[in-house]
Design a protein around this motif. Structure first.
Motif, mmCIF file in Angstrom:
data_model
loop_
_atom_site.group_PDB
_atom_site.id
_atom_site.type_symbol
_atom_site.label_atom_id
_atom_site.label_comp_id
_atom_site.label_asym_id
_atom_site.label_seq_id
_atom_site.Cartn_x
_atom_site.Cartn_y
_atom_site.Cartn_z
ATOM 1 N N ALA A 85 -0.955 3.823 9.963
ATOM 2 C CA ALA A 85 -2.385 3.528 10.036
ATOM 3 C C ALA A 85 -3.117 4.390 11.053
ATOM 4 N N ALA A 86 -2.386 5.067 11.948
ATOM 5 C CA ALA A 86 -3.031 5.889 12.970
ATOM 6 C C ALA A 86 -3.538 7.214 12.419
ATOM 7 N N LEU A 87 -3.152 7.577 11.202
ATOM 8 C CA LEU A 87 -3.567 8.844 10.603
ATOM 9 C C LEU A 87 -5.079 8.818 10.353
ATOM 10 N N SER A 88 -5.775 9.832 10.826
ATOM 11 C CA SER A 88 -7.233 9.872 10.680
ATOM 12 C C SER A 88 -7.631 10.052 9.218
ATOM 13 N N THR A 89 -8.638 9.289 8.801
ATOM 14 C CA THR A 89 -9.150 9.389 7.428
ATOM 15 C C THR A 89 -10.573 9.912 7.393
ATOM 16 N N ASP A 90 -11.027 10.531 8.463
ATOM 17 C CA ASP A 90 -12.385 11.088 8.509
ATOM 18 C C ASP A 90 -12.548 12.145 7.415
ATOM 19 N N GLY A 91 -13.630 12.038 6.650
ATOM 20 C CA GLY A 91 -13.911 13.002 5.601
ATOM 21 C C GLY A 91 -13.268 12.676 4.270
ATOM 22 N N TYR A 92 -12.623 11.517 4.172
ATOM 23 C CA TYR A 92 -11.948 11.118 2.931
ATOM 24 C C TYR A 92 -12.570 9.843 2.370
ATOM 25 N N ASP A 93 -12.595 9.722 1.059
ATOM 26 C CA ASP A 93 -12.945 8.455 0.423
ATOM 27 C C ASP A 93 -11.782 7.498 0.634
ATOM 28 N N ARG A 94 -12.042 6.367 1.242
ATOM 29 C CA ARG A 94 -10.971 5.409 1.541
ATOM 30 C C ARG A 94 -10.762 4.453 0.369
ATOM 31 N N VAL A 95 -9.503 4.285 -0.026
ATOM 32 C CA VAL A 95 -9.115 3.306 -1.046
ATOM 33 C C VAL A 95 -8.214 2.291 -0.361
ATOM 34 N N ASP A 96 -8.639 1.034 -0.362
ATOM 35 C CA ASP A 96 -7.887 -0.017 0.323
ATOM 36 C C ASP A 96 -6.653 -0.393 -0.500
ATOM 37 N N GLY A 97 -5.484 -0.166 0.067
ATOM 38 C CA GLY A 97 -4.239 -0.495 -0.613
ATOM 39 C C GLY A 97 -3.540 -1.707 -0.047
ATOM 40 N N THR A 98 -4.255 -2.532 0.689
ATOM 41 C CA THR A 98 -3.635 -3.705 1.305
ATOM 42 C C THR A 98 -2.955 -4.584 0.256
ATOM 43 N N GLY A 99 -1.696 -4.896 0.468
ATOM 44 C CA GLY A 99 -0.943 -5.714 -0.468
ATOM 45 C C GLY A 99 -0.451 -4.950 -1.687
ATOM 46 N N LYS A 100 -0.719 -3.648 -1.735
ATOM 47 C CA LYS A 100 -0.338 -2.827 -2.881
ATOM 48 C C LYS A 100 0.712 -1.795 -2.460
ATOM 49 N N PHE A 101 1.131 -0.962 -3.412
ATOM 50 C CA PHE A 101 2.196 0.002 -3.173
ATOM 51 C C PHE A 101 1.790 1.373 -3.699
ATOM 52 N N VAL A 102 2.278 2.402 -3.032
ATOM 53 C CA VAL A 102 2.014 3.787 -3.442
ATOM 54 C C VAL A 102 3.334 4.500 -3.665
ATOM 55 N N THR A 103 3.420 5.240 -4.762
ATOM 56 C CA THR A 103 4.583 6.095 -5.037
ATOM 57 C C THR A 103 4.085 7.452 -5.525
ATOM 58 N N PRO A 104 4.973 8.440 -5.558
ATOM 59 C CA PRO A 104 4.620 9.658 -6.282
ATOM 60 C C PRO A 104 4.422 9.328 -7.762
ATOM 61 N N GLY A 105 3.809 10.227 -8.490
ATOM 62 C CA GLY A 105 3.681 10.047 -9.925
ATOM 63 C C GLY A 105 5.042 9.922 -10.582
ATOM 64 N N VAL A 106 5.125 9.079 -11.580
ATOM 65 C CA VAL A 106 6.378 8.879 -12.316
ATOM 66 C C VAL A 106 6.637 10.107 -13.194
#
Length: 456
Positions: A85-106
């Protein structure tokens, strides 16, 4: 209604194509690897995207890592950063992934979409040139129908961002495969994964001996299979060692294998035949990238590990013909325990929509046997391991800075049957959004499965 749908998709595709043409300088960096004068060269250009930050999700990076409350940053088609969470997101559109999961494309290493598209009618069966035991001269891409509804279903339901289209398994040598980005396109060249190597589809066992033995010709036995293969390789070696001035499409493909530029993707079920194929590969100087289906791979996990060969397998398909009867549910887990490369594949227009669930089933079978494989490693079975076996692991398959921004945001644990892709990005372009009806792809020939396009 059908005419209106066709018009809507056509106009949308043209508009996106116009946008992407204006962004040709932002192609994936691997595009430079593709020869500009190659026949049927890739014309793929990524769709435009926005700088995006996925924040607060559980992140599986595809190479065995897990980050809780993680952040993934991407822009200009590439992963820029991955961390906490410490990674800066300045200049990016933020997408809230709380409770969700991220993977590379299948990634599906074994598909016949486009070559055996839906509707599944005889007129669409273009994957097997079953007129000769060896047809290395044919190319799967010359049969691909880009409007196959299976492509959009694989994207929306399975999070599939790249896939290898193979010829069928009627022949000992079925022809060249092609790797595609799973994007809407009017042409197959517009889908071709830039810089991806070709594969040569080969097949062992029952299929070729049944097809050609049934025609009263060689091969009709397993020893006939190997005899035809070996003679074909002998002829190819003579061509490859010559000046190659007189073109021969089949021998050009085989010479590409011998040069190490085309990867062998080998349909093979039985362990003894896989071992024989490895000997044949050593005899003629080529390497097998992956054995496909490989239901008995668990018997020779050490041999596969030592030879650097992946096993592209199902979780639980076996027993449908004699050479598949010794399959077991623990195949993937035993291969993982042996330190061998595991890939979960589909070979099916429906299975490609749930490779994540197939991997979870294989993981559960291992757990019941006392082998606990972490979720983060299981995710690699349908992401990075597939990419490596297809020769594209340096540019996709994991969430690492500089790699293609092929990313899936899941609405829950991707190894749960209750989870589905919520958003899918290909090269940083948002091509599917379950929450936005305007970003649910629909083909010109959509048959109306629930949840697709504007079908209610």
């Amino acid at each position: 209604m059908r005419a209106l749908a066709r018009l809507t998709v056509g106009v949308g595709a043209l508009a996106l194509a116009a946008c992407s043409t204006a962004n040709e300088d932002a192609r994936p960096r691997s595009a430079a690897a593709a020869s500009s004068d190659a026949p049927y060269a890739s014309t793929y250009t990524r769709y435009p995207g926005r700088p995006t930050a996925l924040v607060g999700a559980t992140v599986y990076d595809g190479k065995g890592g897990r980050i809780d409350n993680g952040t993934v940053l991407f822009r200009d088609g590439e992963i820029v950063g991955i961390g906490d969470a410490a990674l800066s997101t300045d200049g990016y559109d933020r997408v809230d992934g709380t409770g969700k999961f991220v993977t590379p494309g299948v990634i599906d290493i074994h598909s016949h979409l486009g070559d055996y598209p839906t509707p599944s009618v005889d007129a669409h069966e273009d994957g097997n040139e079953a007129t000769d035991p060896t047809t290395p001269e044919v190319w799967a891409e010359h049969s691909v129908w880009p409007q196959d509804p299976g492509f959009s279903r694989a994207l929306a339901n399975g999070g599939v961002t790249a896939l290898q289209i193979l010829p069928g398994s009627a022949n000992l040598m079925g022809g060249r495969s092609v790797t595609l980005k799973n994007v809407p396109s009017r042409t197959v060249q517009g889908m071709k994964f830039p810089g991806a190597p070709y594969g040569l589809k080969m097949a062992c066992g029952e299929n070729p001996k049944r097809v050609y033995g049934g025609k009263g010709r060689m091969p009709s036995t397993r020893m006939g299979n190997f005899a035809v293969n070996r003679q074909t390789w002998l002829d190819a070696r003579k061509y490859a060692d010559g000046d190659r001035s007189e073109r021969d499409l089949g021998k050009e493909t085989l010479a590409g294998v011998l040069d190490g530029e085309i990867l062998i993707q080998n349909h093979c079920y039985r362990a003894d035949e896989m071992a024989l194929v490895l000997d044949m590969a050593k005899e003629f100087g080529y390497k097998v990238a992956a054995f496909h289906h490989a239901v008995e791979a668990y018997k020779i996990g050490d041999l596969l590990r030592e030879n650097g060969v992946c096993s592209a397998i199902w979780a639980d398909w076996y027993g449908f013909k004699m050479e598949s009867y010794d399959g077991i549910l623990e195949n993937a887990a035993l291969l993982q325990k042996a330190g061998a490369c595991v890939v979960i594949h589909s070979d099916d227009a429906n299975g490609i929509q749930r490779l994540n669930q197939e991997a979870a089933k294989a993981q559960a079978a291992g757990q019941r046997m006392g082998m606990n494989i972490p979720d983060a490693e299981v995710v690699s079975w349908f992401t990075l391991n597939a990419a490596k076996a297809m020769g594209i692991g340096d540019v996709t398959g994991s969430l690492e800075p500089g790699k293609m921004a092929d990313v899936v945001l899941w609405n829950g644990d991707p190894l749960s049957v209750y989870s589905r892709p919520e958003k899918v990005w290909v090269d940083g372009a948002l091509l599917f959004d379950a929450l936005d009806p305007k970003r649910r792809p629909v083909s010109d020939f959509e048959l109306g499965q629930p949840g697709e396009g504007d079908v209610k």
